[in-house]
Enzyme design. Structure first.
Site, PDB file in Angstrom:
ATOM      1  N   ASP A 208      57.133  15.043  27.960  1.00 14.50           N
ATOM      2  CA  ASP A 208      57.726  14.095  27.290  1.00 14.50           C
ATOM      3  C   ASP A 208      56.649  13.004  27.211  1.00 14.50           C
ATOM      4  OD1 ASP A 208      59.122  12.403  25.578  1.00 14.50           O
ATOM      5  OD2 ASP A 208      61.370  13.052  25.967  1.00 14.50           O
ATOM      6  N   HIS A 209      56.204  12.875  26.023  1.00 18.57           N
ATOM      7  CA  HIS A 209      55.134  11.390  26.349  1.00 18.57           C
ATOM      8  C   HIS A 209      56.168  10.343  26.932  1.00 18.57           C
ATOM      9  CE1 HIS A 209      55.308  10.718  22.513  1.00 18.57           C
ATOM     10  NE2 HIS A 209      55.476   8.946  23.149  1.00 18.57           N
ATOM     11  N   HIS A 271      63.381  11.879  22.666  1.00 21.92           N
ATOM     12  CA  HIS A 271      62.657  10.600  23.872  1.00 21.92           C
ATOM     13  C   HIS A 271      64.408   9.486  23.798  1.00 21.92           C
ATOM     14  CE1 HIS A 271      58.740  12.248  22.699  1.00 21.92           C
ATOM     15  NE2 HIS A 271      59.560  11.529  21.563  1.00 21.92           N
TER      16      HIS A 271
HETATM   17  C1  BG6 Z   1      56.599  11.592  18.577  1.00 25.90           C
HETATM   18  C2  BG6 Z   1      56.841  11.795  17.823  1.00 25.90           C
HETATM   19  O1  BG6 Z   1      57.450  12.408  20.000  1.00 25.90           O
HETATM   20  O2  BG6 Z   1      56.763  10.437  19.320  1.00 25.90           O
HETATM   21  C3  BG6 Z   1      56.540  10.814  16.464  1.00 25.90           C
HETATM   22  O3  BG6 Z   1      56.780  13.183  16.807  1.00 25.90           O
HETATM   23  C4  BG6 Z   1      56.357   9.195  17.204  1.00 25.90           C
HETATM   24  O4  BG6 Z   1      56.898  11.218  15.010  1.00 25.90           O
HETATM   25  C5  BG6 Z   1      55.691   9.382  18.372  1.00 25.90           C
HETATM   26  O5  BG6 Z   1      55.768   9.258  16.102  1.00 25.90           O
HETATM   27  C6  BG6 Z   1      55.769   8.089  19.028  1.00 25.90           C
HETATM   28  O6  BG6 Z   1      55.466   8.050  19.985  1.00 25.90           O
HETATM   29  P1  BG6 Z   1      55.247   6.977  20.716  1.00 25.90           P
HETATM   30  O7  BG6 Z   1      54.691   7.597  22.278  1.00 25.90           O
HETATM   31  O8  BG6 Z   1      54.100   5.744  19.641  1.00 25.90           O
HETATM   32  O9  BG6 Z   1      56.113   5.882  20.382  1.00 25.90           O
END
Ligand code: BG6
Length: 520
Positions: A208-209, A271
């Site tokens: 989960d980034h 997230h």
């Molecule tokens: C991803 C979603 O996990 O996270 C996307 O699938 C979203 O829809 C993205 O745009 C948002 O990531 P960040 O790092 O730009 O907040």
């Protein structure tokens, strides 16, 4: 193999990530295998992150990267395509000169054809050749940058050719998968079961980034390395918490995926609940990965499930309409490519959660996330209660606003505290002011990209920032009844204008509780 590869040098590493760590924390020799190595994720995120780790001296000397995908490319063609992507997506890193040449030599490509069994055999053979040439000692990390529907079959393919087994005590095999982990509780369980019939749970890394973001990790430090924070974080002092993840982009090219997913599954199930867990969990007994993961899962299990019949009170769905954003006409969600013209999928969601434990009893947690909102901003705001006795009279205190501790996750990473101050002068006037800490101003080196941290951790065998099976399932246990309620009550996705803060119904939900969303 090339001779000019770097030695892993943690103590003097220019990369702040691992500077000062003992040498035994170095990554062991390994081959990083990217399923879907020619795809978007590999080009935009994975390979630039690996290149940056390489430049920082954080990859082992005995190391290689093997892409596995349908493209018919030679190693050299693959190297050129990655060089181009790094130039496009990570222009701050030069993809030229010695460093690039050294990295390029690590890259290999193996073609997948429609004959999956035969392709897997070829992959195995290629892997064995690369392994013996770099002396990777049989350690393989398989990154599945492929659609989730292919996870189980890919794992099985690895098993069938004998690549999934972890030769105990001799070498390791690890599997990284990207969200979504299922589309509901049942499918997540099935996926977990299928993967666990092949890999042991400790070999499975669910990425989960958000966990890789510096500021998300800093929540742990802010809470547990400071004595003034933790005593405040409970129902005695906190009125409520707001967690916002706002994006200003639309669904872009992902209409097909998004139109069967929606914001609740895409953002909240993973997230936002991850961030909620970090902000609200109990202190773990240690930083041992399992100890941290236990607390996060425990917190999720303490969140009261929203009953399907309550969804209209405590949840809001929204969908962006066509409009003008930053002076340009932008499409409404239903006009986006690969989206049904009558789609009712939500691109915005707001929720009110309650945590049934002693610490948070009676403290609502409001979550909101959406696309095409006014700006890209993610923050956690802890709003403290009003002071119990107001010493100052109405005129003096007319501007008093409750204390807020806000943690800005992105883009202007930092922490700020709102408190009251006396306006200088002969009379007693009070005004709210902010104490701000900005990452950019306090620390010179820029934060590593989320993927760098996460990929390095996986190579090190550190699972702390990866989701465990129980966490994923607990998150679906919260999300499933909401979806059920939406279907049961036929709850519509209210339209909102691009560049706004979502549908008015989300403000109404707060107003019913006598509160309002923060203006960000
Ligand atoms: C991803 C979603 O996990 O996270 C996307 O699938 C979203 O829809 C993205 O745009 C948002 O990531 P960040 O790092 O730009 O907040």
């Amino acid at each position: 193999m090339v001779e000019d590869l770097q030695f892993t040098n943690l103590e003097s590493s220019p990369n702040p990530l691992r500077r000062g760590l003992p040498r035994e924390k170095a990554v062991m020799p390994c081959v990083f295998v990217v399923f879907g190595g020619t795809g978007d994720l590999a080009h935009r995120k994975l390979l630039p992150a690996l290149y940056h780790l390489y430049r920082g001296g954080l990859l082992p000397r005995k190391f290689a990267i093997l892409s596995y995908a349908s493209g018919d490319l030679t190693d050299d063609q693959y190297r050129e395509s990655i060089q181009e992507s790094i130039q496009n997506f990570a222009p701050s890193m030069s993809a030229e000169g010695n460093k690039w040449e050294g990295f390029a030599q690590l890259l290999h490509h193996c073609r997948r054809t429609s004959d999956v069994a035969e392709s897997m055999q070829r992959l195995k053979k290629r892997l064995a050749e690369i392994d013996s040439s770099v002396r990777a000692e049989g350690n393989y990390l398989f990154y599945l940058a492929v659609p989730p529907s292919a996870f189980a079959a890919t794992a099985k393919g690895l098993h069938d050719v004998g690549l999934a087994q972890d030769p105990e005590g001799r070498a390791w095999r690890r599997l990284i998968i990207e969200k979504p982990f299922g589309t509901d509780l049942q499918s997540a369980r099935n996926l977990n079961r299928e993967l666990q019939s092949i890999f042991r749970e400790e070999q499975i890394y669910r990425i989960d980034h958000y966990w890789g973001k510096e500021t998300v990790q800093n929540i742990l430090v802010f809470r547990f390395a400071n004595e003034f924070v933790e005593p405040l974080l409970n129902s005695t002092y906190v009125d409520h918490i707001q967690i916002t993840v706002a994006e200003n982009i639309g669904v872009e090219q992902r209409g097909k995926f998004y139109d069967v997913t929606g914001a609740l599954r895409d953002m909240v199930q993973n997230h936002l609940l991850q961030v909620t867990a970090l902000v609200c969990m109990e202190p773990p007994p240690s930083l041992d990965p399992e100890a941290v993961r236990d607390e996060k899962t425990k917190l999720l299990r303490s969140i009261r499930r929203i009953q399907p019949e309550d969804v209209t009170e405590v949840t809001v769905r929204g969908q962006y309409a066509p409009g003008v954003f930053l002076g340009e006409r932008v499409k409404g969600y239903r006009e986006e490519d690969d989206v049904a013209p009558d789609s009712d999928v939500e691109t915005y969601v707001a929720l009110k959660l309650n945590i049934d434990n002693r610490r948070w009893h009676g403290v609502p947690i409001y979550l909101r996330t959406g696309k095409r909102l006014a700006k890209r901003v993610s923050e956690v705001a802890v709003r403290l209660r009003n002071v119990p006795q107001m010493l100052f009279d109405d005129a003096q205190a007319s501007e008093i606003q409750p204390n807020v501790i806000s943690l800005q996750i992105q883009p202007d990473e930092g922490i700020s505290v709102r408190f009251q101050a006396k306006v200088p002068g002969l009379t007693l006037n009070i005004r709210p002011v902010r104490m701000d800490f900005k990452y950019g101003a306090a620390f010179a080196p820029s934060a590593p990209e989320a993927y760098e941290r996460l990929l390095l951790d996986a190579m090190l065998g550190d699972t702390s920032l990866y989701a465990r099976d129980g966490f994923v399932e607990a998150a679906w246990e919260l999300v499933d009844p909401i979806i059920e309620g939406w279907q049961l009550t036929k709850m519509p996705a209210h339209s909102y204008l691009p560049g706004s803060w979502g549908p008015k119904e989300a403000d109404d939900m707060m107003a019913r509780d006598g509160r309002r969303w923060r203006r960000l």
